[in-house]
Design an enzyme around this catalytic site. Sequence first.
Site, PDB file in Angstrom:
ATOM      1  N   CYS A  34     -63.668  19.474  18.891  1.00 20.24           N
ATOM      2  CA  CYS A  34     -62.911  18.275  18.537  1.00 20.24           C
ATOM      3  C   CYS A  34     -61.463  18.657  18.265  1.00 20.24           C
ATOM      4  O   CYS A  34     -61.118  19.827  18.211  1.00 20.24           O
ATOM      5  CB  CYS A  34     -63.512  17.631  17.295  1.00 20.24           C
ATOM      6  SG  CYS A  34     -65.251  17.183  17.509  1.00 20.24           S
ATOM      7  N   GLY A  62     -61.715  16.320  23.187  1.00 16.43           N
ATOM      8  CA  GLY A  62     -62.809  15.380  22.953  1.00 16.43           C
ATOM      9  C   GLY A  62     -62.475  14.013  23.501  1.00 16.43           C
ATOM     10  O   GLY A  62     -61.410  13.467  23.187  1.00 16.43           O
ATOM     11  N   ASN A 136     -62.976  19.608  12.756  1.00 11.19           N
ATOM     12  CA  ASN A 136     -63.270  20.336  13.997  1.00 11.19           C
ATOM     13  C   ASN A 136     -64.102  21.568  13.639  1.00 11.19           C
ATOM     14  O   ASN A 136     -63.642  22.396  12.863  1.00 11.19           O
ATOM     15  CB  ASN A 136     -61.952  20.745  14.672  1.00 11.19           C
ATOM     16  CG  ASN A 136     -62.154  21.676  15.863  1.00 11.19           C
ATOM     17  OD1 ASN A 136     -61.278  22.450  16.186  1.00 11.19           O
ATOM     18  ND2 ASN A 136     -63.289  21.592  16.530  1.00 11.19           N
ATOM     19  N   GLY A 137     -65.298  21.658  14.208  1.00  6.48           N
ATOM     20  CA  GLY A 137     -66.144  22.828  13.959  1.00  6.48           C
ATOM     21  C   GLY A 137     -67.573  22.432  13.672  1.00  6.48           C
ATOM     22  O   GLY A 137     -67.951  21.268  13.813  1.00  6.48           O
ATOM     23  N   TYR A 276     -60.907  28.809  27.680  1.00  5.37           N
ATOM     24  CA  TYR A 276     -61.123  27.519  28.330  1.00  5.37           C
ATOM     25  C   TYR A 276     -60.639  26.295  27.555  1.00  5.37           C
ATOM     26  O   TYR A 276     -60.035  25.403  28.130  1.00  5.37           O
ATOM     27  CB  TYR A 276     -62.612  27.363  28.630  1.00  5.37           C
ATOM     28  CG  TYR A 276     -62.997  25.984  29.128  1.00  5.37           C
ATOM     29  CD1 TYR A 276     -62.539  25.509  30.348  1.00  5.37           C
ATOM     30  CD2 TYR A 276     -63.810  25.151  28.364  1.00  5.37           C
ATOM     31  CE1 TYR A 276     -62.881  24.243  30.795  1.00  5.37           C
ATOM     32  CE2 TYR A 276     -64.157  23.883  28.815  1.00  5.37           C
ATOM     33  CZ  TYR A 276     -63.692  23.437  30.034  1.00  5.37           C
ATOM     34  OH  TYR A 276     -64.026  22.189  30.471  1.00  5.37           O
TER      35      TYR A 276
END
Length: 487
Positions: A34, A62, A136-137, A276
């Site tokens: 995210c 996201g 995020n995570g 990536y």
Amino acid sequence: MLPKFLLLPRGGLTELDSRWYTLSVETDSLQDSCGVVGIYSPEPINIPSNLFFPLFALQHRGQESAGISYMKDNRLVTYKDVGMVGTVLSRYLERERYSTVGIGHVRYSTQGGNKLENAQPMAVSCNKGEIALAHNGNISNSRQLKAELFEEGSIFQSTGDSELILHLLSRSRESDFYHALAEVLPRLEGAFSIAMIHNGSLLAIRDPRGFRPLYVGWKGDMVVTASETCALDILKVDEFREVQPGEIVIADENGVRSERISEPKPQSRCVFELIYFARPDSQVFGESVHLTRKRIGAALATNETVSADLVLPVPDSGNSAALGFAEASGLPLELGLTRNHYSGRSFIMPTTAERELMVRMKLHPIREAIRDKRLILIDDSLVRGTTSRILVTMLKEAGAAEIHLRLASPEIIWPCFFGIDIPTREELISNHMDPGEIAGHIGADSVRFLTIEELKSSLDEPNSYCFACFSGNYPIPVESGQPPGVG
Ligand code: SF4
């Protein structure tokens, strides 16, 4: 590099099967985690507009839902919905909405599903005040913490793990918010880069191992936090630094200050952010994403034994590594695959022919550029191998003489418990086949993966990274089973 999803049958393209799962059309790659943004300004600013553009810059992290929260008259206002940033938030740009503090989130959903209740920011009014959170995570001990909270009577609205942070804060016996935060954060294990509002304050919080990136920057009196620097660039914030692992940066009417969650721990930065996930024009972990990918491509080229005519990237995620490969090998770089940026998002294609058409719609070879040529085809990673098989078929049909697939990451074998959606071990092609077998399966002349050692040689501080999805050596103990949904 934006992940798109297509439903394909398990077992390859030649079989029709009643079991379905999601797949990234372009590269059959992993799915992003995210993205978070937060802004504090001593003078009220038009907050939706100032959050919209950095969130738009983080759209690649996201595409399932987007949202913002901000303070208005001492209460939180939240706009969020399933959909992309432009669809969900552009309607709130029609008139100005002033505030001194706001946060935003883009989300990719996994097992939790693409439901509105999982969209963030999550905002609550509780005994510690007004709190909004964008995370995020993955909290890797979330099952245990959730079980405890259930036992104590908590009711969860969402299926992700971010909500439990709000429950823990609210249920803390500490009456002061910051004392509660100091009690709760050390209980969380795993990955959390968080933008948070507490009453009129902005908090940027990063877990002590620094799994996910998080930056903080300054433009005049305005303080901005974001997952990647491309989100700061769009606001012309050019003075910035990383939020340090285990650090909390607090911006409010008293200025900006820094606190620590705990003593520093060994770093476990997610190497896939550099391979990536992150945008090539970003910095993450203090590294240029583009230049790191070029070094990875050069490392791949160093040990190349095959003779070829051209280096061809799978756009867009293979571009930087292909450039590094071409420069290091002396082979020409050719843009022999065109990516259609206007194709749709989610599709269910019931037949093999339609699925193949779908990939052709996204990526298509330029015949005149590759005919009779021996190609080094560079992709970022290989997950299930399904899209590579279609791509190789297309390139052969277009007249390529040989196709040697080179992957800018090592073989992915293990799941991630720290915020990245990796398919089950059964679905990962490298759990079933060696590179020679994969080449036969997808129709390529050869397949070679970056080795972990080559990857490490491309990083400035290799010992500060997590490589667990390649090695199975997790930096911290993880709960058994498949990981929970990412945030
Ligand atoms: S397991 Fe892989 S994807 Fe997950 S944090 Fe570690 S390097 Fe990143």
